[in-house]
Design a protein around this motif. Structure first.
Motif, PDB file in Angstrom:
ATOM      1  N   LEU A  61       0.828  -1.208   0.000  1.00 64.82           N
ATOM      2  CA  LEU A  61       0.000   0.000   0.000  1.00 64.82           C
ATOM      3  C   LEU A  61       0.862   1.258   0.000  1.00 64.82           C
ATOM      4  N   ASN A  62       1.964   1.265   0.736  1.00 64.50           N
ATOM      5  CA  ASN A  62       2.856   2.427   0.704  1.00 64.50           C
ATOM      6  C   ASN A  62       3.481   2.608  -0.671  1.00 64.50           C
ATOM      7  N   THR A  63       3.894   1.486  -1.283  1.00 67.11           N
ATOM      8  CA  THR A  63       4.469   1.573  -2.622  1.00 67.11           C
ATOM      9  C   THR A  63       3.439   2.083  -3.624  1.00 67.11           C
ATOM     10  N   TYR A  64       2.231   1.550  -3.538  1.00 68.57           N
ATOM     11  CA  TYR A  64       1.166   1.978  -4.452  1.00 68.57           C
ATOM     12  C   TYR A  64       0.838   3.454  -4.249  1.00 68.57           C
ATOM     13  N   GLN A  65       0.821   3.898  -2.994  1.00 69.72           N
ATOM     14  CA  GLN A  65       0.537   5.303  -2.714  1.00 69.72           C
ATOM     15  C   GLN A  65       1.619   6.215  -3.297  1.00 69.72           C
ATOM     16  N   LEU A  66       2.874   5.831  -3.112  1.00 66.06           N
ATOM     17  CA  LEU A  66       3.971   6.643  -3.657  1.00 66.06           C
ATOM     18  C   LEU A  66       3.908   6.708  -5.179  1.00 66.06           C
ATOM     19  N   TYR A  67       3.633   5.560  -5.795  1.00 62.58           N
ATOM     20  CA  TYR A  67       3.552   5.515  -7.255  1.00 62.58           C
ATOM     21  C   TYR A  67       2.415   6.400  -7.758  1.00 62.58           C
ATOM     22  N   ARG A  68       1.239   6.272  -7.159  1.00 64.49           N
ATOM     23  CA  ARG A  68       0.099   7.073  -7.605  1.00 64.49           C
ATOM     24  C   ARG A  68       0.301   8.553  -7.304  1.00 64.49           C
ATOM     25  N   GLU A  69       0.985   8.851  -6.193  1.00 64.32           N
ATOM     26  CA  GLU A  69       1.253  10.260  -5.866  1.00 64.32           C
ATOM     27  C   GLU A  69       2.144  10.910  -6.924  1.00 64.32           C
ATOM     28  N   HIS A  70       3.156  10.192  -7.379  1.00 62.64           N
ATOM     29  CA  HIS A  70       4.016  10.729  -8.438  1.00 62.64           C
ATOM     30  C   HIS A  70       3.241  10.912  -9.737  1.00 62.64           C
ATOM     31  N   GLU A  71       2.353   9.960 -10.037  1.00 59.16           N
ATOM     32  CA  GLU A  71       1.548  10.076 -11.248  1.00 59.16           C
ATOM     33  C   GLU A  71       0.638  11.309 -11.186  1.00 59.16           C
ATOM     34  N   PHE A  72      -0.064  11.464 -10.077  1.00 59.82           N
ATOM     35  CA  PHE A  72      -0.967  12.608  -9.934  1.00 59.82           C
ATOM     36  C   PHE A  72      -0.196  13.920  -9.874  1.00 59.82           C
TER      37      PHE A  72
END
Length: 575
Positions: free
Chosen positions: A444-455
Motif C-alpha cells: 500500500l505504501n508503494t502503491y501510494q507513492l507511485y500514484r502520488e508521483h503520477e498525480f
C-alpha cells in the motif's frame, strides 16, 4: 513413533482436568475470585506483549527527532520487533512442552524489562534496537501466555469463546498506544523516556503477575532434538531478512537498492536448505508435507490477505491524516473509536461463537473491510479525524472479529494430524499474520507513492502560467505574502512554491483515495474467492451424499468379505 518420556511425574487428574496436550496447563476447578484474577493477568500480559511496539509506531516521528534517527533507522525499530517475534514462535511451542510456559515467559519478560531500564540510562540507537528485539521475544511469550491465562478464567465448556478473547486482546494494544501516548508525552517535557518508563513498568508488572499467579501444572515431555536448533538457525535469519526487505523496500525503493535483492537471495537459499532438512527428518520441527498441501496453502493465503486488509487503517487513514498535519493529539479521539470497535468486534465474535458461525464471522469481517474502503475512497484535503469515525469503526469491528475464528480453523486442521503439527501451525499462523501486515504496509505504501508521483506530474503539467485561474492563484499567493516579503521576485518565488506544495498535497489526497479503493477491491475479490471455494466444497459434499444414497446395498459375497490382512500404507505415508 515412540512416546516421549515424561520429565515430571504426571498428577492423577480427573478426566475434565487433563490438559489438552503436552505443554498446555491442566484445567482444575477455580473459585470465582481466582478466575477473575486469571482474566486480569491475561489482559495485562496480552497488552504488555504488543503495547511497546504500538508506542513506537504511534510516536515514531517523536523518537526519530529526539534520538536523531533517519527514516530508515526509525523503520528498523519496528523491523527488530517483528524479526524476533516471528522467529521466536519457532521455539515457543516446544519450550512449553519441555520446560513449561512460565519458564519461557519469565525469561522473556525479565530480559525485556532489564533492557528497557538499561536503555533509559544509555539512550542510543543500538540499545533502542536491543529493546525492540527483546520486546519481540516478550511478545511471542505474552501472546501465548495471555491465551493460556484467559482459558483458565472460565470453565472448559467456554474454551472456544475464551480463545477468541485471548487471541483478540493483543490487537487492542495498537489503538491503546495511540490513546495513551499524548498523556505520556505531555509529562516531563515530552521526552521519549516517559514511553520507555511506562513500557518497563508494564513488563515488571506482568513479570510479577506471572510469578504470583501461576498457571496450573501440565505435562512436560522431552521434545527438543539437535536438528531443531539447526532448523531454527536457518529459518530465523531467513524470515528476518524477508521482514527487513518488506520494511525497508519502499523507503530505499525496491529497484534502486541492490542489498535488498541480496537479502532475498540469501533468505531463499536458507529456506530451501531448511525445507530440505525438515522434509527428510523422522520428527521434523516443521511438517513440510502438510505445510505445502492445498488446504494449508489456501489457509496461508487467506490469513495473509485478512491481515493485509487491516493495513488500510495504518497506511491509509493514519498516513492520510498525518500528511494533513495531524499528530497524536488530534488522532487520539479517532483511536478511541478504533479501540471501542475492536472490543465490540471481539466480544460480538465471542458471544456468537459456535463451530457453525466461524466461517460467517470471517466473511462478515471481509464485508466490513470492503465497506470501510468504499466509505473512505472519496476523501479531500478538508477531511479531519472525525470524518473517519464510521469507516474506521467498521474496519475495527472486522479486525477484532476474524482473528479468533481464523486461529480455531487452523488449530482444527492441525490437530486432525496430531499434536506434532501444532508447531508448524504456530509458526504458520504467526508468519501469516506478521508478514501479511508487513506485505500490506509495503504494497500500500508503494502503491501510494507511485500514484502520488503520477498525480503530481499530471497536476504540475496542467499548471500553465498563461491560464487565467493559475495566474490569479499565483497573484493571490504573492499578495498574501506582501506584508512579510518586500522583494517582489522573492515573493513571487515563494508564492510559486506554495502553489507547488498545494499541488503535492492534492496529489497525495488522490493517491490515498486510490489506496482506499485498492483495499476495497481486494476485499471484494477475496470475498468472491472464498464464496467460490465454499460453494465448490458444498457442491462436492452434496454430490458425494447423492452418490452414496443412489448406490444399492452391497450383499455379502466373497468380494465383500473383509480381508484379515491390514491395509498397506500408501507410498507417501509417514510413521
Amino acid at each position: 513413533m515412540a512416546t516421549s518420556p515424561y520429565l515430571k511425574p504426571v498428577p492423577d487428574w480427573q478426566e475434565h482436568e487433563k490438559p489438552s496436550m503436552p505443554g498446555s496447563p491442566s484445567m482444575p476447578w477455580h473459585p470465582p475470585w481466582r478466575r477473575v484474577a486469571y482474566a486480569f493477568v491475561a489482559i495485562l500480559v496480552g497488552i504488555t506483549g504488543a503495547l511497546g511496539n504500538g508506542l513506537v509506531t504511534a510516536n515514531l516521528p517523536v523518537l526519530q527527532g529526539q534520538l536523531g534517527l533517519t527514516p530508515s533507522e526509525g523503520a528498523w525499530l519496528s523491523a527488530a520487533y517483528v524479526m524476533v517475534n516471528v522467529t521466536a514462535n519457532l521455539l515457543v511451542f516446544k519450550c512449553r512442552q519441555q520446560f513449561g510456559m512460565r519458564w519461557f515467559a519469565e525469561i522473556g519478560l525479565g530480559v525485556y524489562a532489564v533492557l528497557t531500564l538499561l536503555h533509559l540510562a544509555v539512550g542510543t540507537f543500538e540499545t533502542t534496537l536491543a529493546v525492540r528485539a527483546a520486546s519481540g521475544l516478550a511478545g511471542a511469550a505474552c501472546s501465548t501466555l495471555c491465551l493460556l491465562y484467559m482459558l483458565q478464567s472460565m470453565p472448559r465448556t467456554h474454551t472456544g469463546k475464551m480463545l477468541v478473547i485471548g487471541v483478540g486482546i493483543g490487537q487492542l494494544a495498537a489503538p491503546l498506544a495511540w490513546v495513551v501516548s499524548p498523556a505520556l508525552l505531555n509529562q516531563g517535557g515530552g521526552s521519549w523516556h516517559n514511553l520507555y518508563l511506562f513500557e518497563a513498568g508494564l513488563a515488571l508488572c506482568s513479570f510479577a503477575a506471572v510469578v504470583m499467579l501461576k498457571l496450573p501444572p501440565g505435562i512436560q515431555i522431552k521434545v527438543f532434538e539437535r536438528a531443531d536448533f539447526l532448523t531454527f538457525a536457518l529459518v530465523a535469519p531467513a524470515v528476518a531478512m524477508v521482514c527487513a526487505v518488506l520494511v525497508q523496500g519502499y523507503l530505499h525503493w525496491w529497484f534502486d537498492t541492490p542489498w535488498l535483492a541480496w537479502l532475498l537471495i540469501a533468505a531463499l537459499l536458507l529456506l530451501v536448505i531448511a525445507v530440505f532438512i525438515e522434509h527428510h527428518r523422522a520428527n521434523p520441527l516443521i511438517q513440510t508435507r502438510w505445510f505445502f498441501n492445498g488446504a494449508t496453502v489456501r489457509f496461508v493465503i487467506g490469513g495473509m490477505i485478512l491481515r493485509f486488509l487491516t493495513a488500510e487503517q495504518s497506511v491509509g487513514a493514519v498516513s492520510f491524516l498525518r500528511a494533513q498535519g495531524m499528530g497524536p493529539d488530534q488522532l487520539q479521539p479517532l483511536f478511541a473509536v478504533v479501540l471501542v470497535g475492536m472490543i465490540v468486534g471481539m466480544l460480538a465474535c465471542s458471544l456468537t461463537f459456535t463451530p457453525r458461525t466461524m466461517v460467517p464471522q470471517i466473511l462478515l469481517s471481509i464485508v466490513l473491510f470492503a465497506i470501510a474502503g468504499l466509505l473512505d475512497h472519496h476523501r479531500t484535503s478538508l477531511d479531519r479525524p472525525q470524518d473517519f469515525y464510521v469507516s474506521q469503526f467498521l474496519l475495527s469491528i472486522g479486525a477484532g472479529m476474524f482473528m479468533g475464528p481464523l486461529m480455531l480453523i487452523g488449530i482444527g486442521q492441525a490437530l486432525k494430524n496430531g499434536p506434532a503439527y501444532m508447531v508448524t501451525f504456530s509458526v504458520m499462523f504467526s508468519i501469516t499474520q506478521t508478514l501479511g501486515g508487513l506485505v500490506g504496509s509495503a504494497v500500500l505504501n508503494t502503491y501510494q507513492l507511485y500514484r502520488e508521483h503520477e498525480f503530481s506530474a499530471s497536476i504540475v503539467a496542467g499548471l500553465d502560467r498563461t491560464d487565467p485561474q493559475v495566474a490569479m492563484r499565483m497573484a493571490q499567493q504573492s499578495a498574501a505574502l506582501s506584508g512579510v516579503i518586500g522583494d517582489p521576485v522573492l515573493r513571487s518565488a515563494q508564492g510559486t512554491a506554495q502553489l507547488a506544495a498545494a499541488a503535492r498535497r492534492e496529489s497525495n489526497v488522490r493517491a490515498y483515495n486510490d489506496v482506499f479503493m485498492f483495499s476495497a477491491v481486494t476485499a471484494i475479490g477475496f470475498l468472491i474467492w472464498l464464496l467460490a471455494l465454499l460453494g465448490r466444497t458444498a457442491l462436492r459434499d452434496r454430490l458425494t451424499r447423492h452418490h452414496a444414497a443412489a448406490e444399492p446395498p452391497v450383499s455379502a459375497s466373497p468380494a465383500a468379505i473383509p480381508s484379515p490382512l491390514p491395509a498397506l500404507p500408501s507410498p507417501t505415508a509417514r510413521p
